[in-house]
Design a protein around this motif. Structure first.
Motif, PDB file in Angstrom:
ATOM      1  N   VAL A   1       7.212  -9.976   9.407  1.00 12.82           N
ATOM      2  CA  VAL A   1       7.811  -8.990   8.804  1.00 12.82           C
ATOM      3  C   VAL A   1       6.886  -7.503   8.872  1.00 12.82           C
ATOM      4  O   VAL A   1       5.770  -7.863   8.949  1.00 12.82           O
ATOM      5  CB  VAL A   1       8.314  -8.991   7.442  1.00 12.82           C
ATOM      6  N   LEU A   2       7.413  -6.412   8.796  1.00 13.14           N
ATOM      7  CA  LEU A   2       6.470  -5.186   9.022  1.00 13.14           C
ATOM      8  C   LEU A   2       6.886  -4.765   7.445  1.00 13.14           C
ATOM      9  O   LEU A   2       7.932  -4.278   7.028  1.00 13.14           O
ATOM     10  CB  LEU A   2       7.138  -4.371   9.899  1.00 13.14           C
ATOM     11  N   VAL A   3       5.914  -4.597   6.740  1.00 13.28           N
ATOM     12  CA  VAL A   3       6.114  -4.073   5.246  1.00 13.28           C
ATOM     13  C   VAL A   3       5.317  -2.929   5.113  1.00 13.28           C
ATOM     14  O   VAL A   3       4.120  -2.490   5.570  1.00 13.28           O
ATOM     15  CB  VAL A   3       5.426  -5.037   4.361  1.00 13.28           C
ATOM     16  N   ALA A   4       5.823  -1.784   4.193  1.00 14.97           N
ATOM     17  CA  ALA A   4       5.315  -0.526   4.113  1.00 14.97           C
ATOM     18  C   ALA A   4       4.428  -0.923   2.877  1.00 14.97           C
ATOM     19  O   ALA A   4       4.821  -1.234   2.015  1.00 14.97           O
ATOM     20  CB  ALA A   4       6.444   0.511   3.620  1.00 14.97           C
ATOM     21  N   VAL A   5       3.100  -0.579   3.093  1.00 13.57           N
ATOM     22  CA  VAL A   5       2.014  -0.832   2.118  1.00 13.57           C
ATOM     23  C   VAL A   5       0.950   0.158   2.496  1.00 13.57           C
ATOM     24  O   VAL A   5       0.703   0.557   3.435  1.00 13.57           O
ATOM     25  CB  VAL A   5       1.557  -2.093   2.023  1.00 13.57           C
ATOM     26  N   ARG A   6       0.226   0.629   1.266  1.00 13.75           N
ATOM     27  CA  ARG A   6      -1.104   1.486   1.497  1.00 13.75           C
ATOM     28  C   ARG A   6      -0.898   2.708   2.314  1.00 13.75           C
ATOM     29  O   ARG A   6      -1.668   3.016   2.964  1.00 13.75           O
ATOM     30  CB  ARG A   6      -1.963   0.748   1.829  1.00 13.75           C
ATOM     31  N   GLY A   7       0.392   3.375   2.186  1.00 13.73           N
ATOM     32  CA  GLY A   7       0.682   4.566   3.195  1.00 13.73           C
ATOM     33  C   GLY A   7       1.210   4.317   4.455  1.00 13.73           C
ATOM     34  O   GLY A   7       1.152   5.155   5.242  1.00 13.73           O
ATOM     35  N   GLY A   8       1.064   3.157   5.025  1.00 15.08           N
ATOM     36  CA  GLY A   8       1.441   2.764   6.310  1.00 15.08           C
ATOM     37  C   GLY A   8       2.460   1.496   6.279  1.00 15.08           C
ATOM     38  O   GLY A   8       3.089   1.250   5.339  1.00 15.08           O
ATOM     39  N   SER A   9       2.332   0.746   7.411  1.00 16.07           N
ATOM     40  CA  SER A   9       3.062  -0.155   7.626  1.00 16.07           C
ATOM     41  C   SER A   9       2.089  -1.255   8.207  1.00 16.07           C
ATOM     42  O   SER A   9       1.378  -1.016   9.057  1.00 16.07           O
ATOM     43  CB  SER A   9       4.285  -0.078   8.743  1.00 16.07           C
ATOM     44  N   GLU A  10       2.451  -2.573   7.777  1.00 13.45           N
ATOM     45  CA  GLU A  10       1.658  -3.751   8.424  1.00 13.45           C
ATOM     46  C   GLU A  10       2.403  -4.963   8.500  1.00 13.45           C
ATOM     47  O   GLU A  10       3.459  -5.006   7.891  1.00 13.45           O
ATOM     48  CB  GLU A  10       0.373  -3.876   7.056  1.00 13.45           C
ATOM     49  N   ALA A  11       2.117  -5.499   9.578  1.00 14.76           N
ATOM     50  CA  ALA A  11       2.609  -6.911   9.958  1.00 14.76           C
ATOM     51  C   ALA A  11       1.919  -7.977   9.110  1.00 14.76           C
ATOM     52  O   ALA A  11       0.833  -8.137   9.194  1.00 14.76           O
ATOM     53  CB  ALA A  11       2.618  -6.956  11.442  1.00 14.76           C
ATOM     54  N   TYR A  12       2.934  -8.970   8.851  1.00 19.70           N
ATOM     55  CA  TYR A  12       2.606  -9.934   7.943  1.00 19.70           C
ATOM     56  C   TYR A  12       3.336 -11.411   8.752  1.00 19.70           C
ATOM     57  O   TYR A  12       4.553 -11.172   8.923  1.00 19.70           O
ATOM     58  CB  TYR A  12       2.933 -10.147   6.665  1.00 19.70           C
ATOM     59  N   ALA A  13       2.654 -12.476   8.369  1.00 18.72           N
ATOM     60  CA  ALA A  13       3.476 -13.706   8.691  1.00 18.72           C
ATOM     61  C   ALA A  13       4.310 -13.961   7.423  1.00 18.72           C
ATOM     62  O   ALA A  13       3.953 -13.501   6.544  1.00 18.72           O
ATOM     63  CB  ALA A  13       2.417 -14.900   9.044  1.00 18.72           C
ATOM     64  N   ALA A  14       5.762 -14.335   7.697  1.00 22.00           N
ATOM     65  CA  ALA A  14       6.457 -14.449   6.694  1.00 22.00           C
ATOM     66  C   ALA A  14       7.404 -15.707   6.820  1.00 22.00           C
ATOM     67  O   ALA A  14       7.490 -16.342   7.763  1.00 22.00           O
ATOM     68  CB  ALA A  14       7.518 -13.436   6.639  1.00 22.00           C
ATOM     69  N   TRP A  15       7.642 -16.366   5.433  1.00 23.97           N
ATOM     70  CA  TRP A  15       8.109 -17.520   5.158  1.00 23.97           C
ATOM     71  C   TRP A  15       9.366 -17.176   4.190  1.00 23.97           C
ATOM     72  O   TRP A  15       9.246 -16.210   3.429  1.00 23.97           O
ATOM     73  CB  TRP A  15       7.215 -18.381   4.643  1.00 23.97           C
ATOM     74  N   SER A  16      10.447 -18.097   4.238  1.00 22.68           N
ATOM     75  CA  SER A  16      11.278 -17.975   3.361  1.00 22.68           C
ATOM     76  C   SER A  16      11.868 -19.324   3.081  1.00 22.68           C
ATOM     77  O   SER A  16      11.874 -20.167   3.970  1.00 22.68           O
ATOM     78  CB  SER A  16      12.692 -17.051   4.154  1.00 22.68           C
TER      79      SER A  16
END
Length: 68
Positions: A25-40
């Motif tokens: 997932v690409l998440v909006a954090v800390r004034g930008g966007s970061e990619a994270y491994a994501a589980w659901s």
């Protein structure tokens, strides 16, 4: 986690999340966007908007589809 935790942030699936494995997932954090491994708990398709519900590690998250 610190005050910069992505929990509660909204993101978008960039690599589909399968039932028993990670996606990305690409998440909006800390004034930008970061990619994270994501589980659901359920598969989530590409481009679906999600909300971060928990952090597994600094680069891995648990997400759920964003309610419409």
């Amino acid at each position: 986690m610190s005050s910069q935790s992505p929990v509660g942030a909204v993101g978008r699936v960039t690599v589909p999340i399968p039932l028993n494995g990670p996606g990305e997932v690409l998440v909006a954090v800390r004034g930008g966007s970061e990619a994270y491994a994501a589980w659901s708990n359920a598969p989530i398709g590409m481009h679906t908007r999600v909300i971060v519900v928990d952090c597994v590690s600094a680069r891995s998250l648990i997400v759920e589809p964003l309610p419409t």
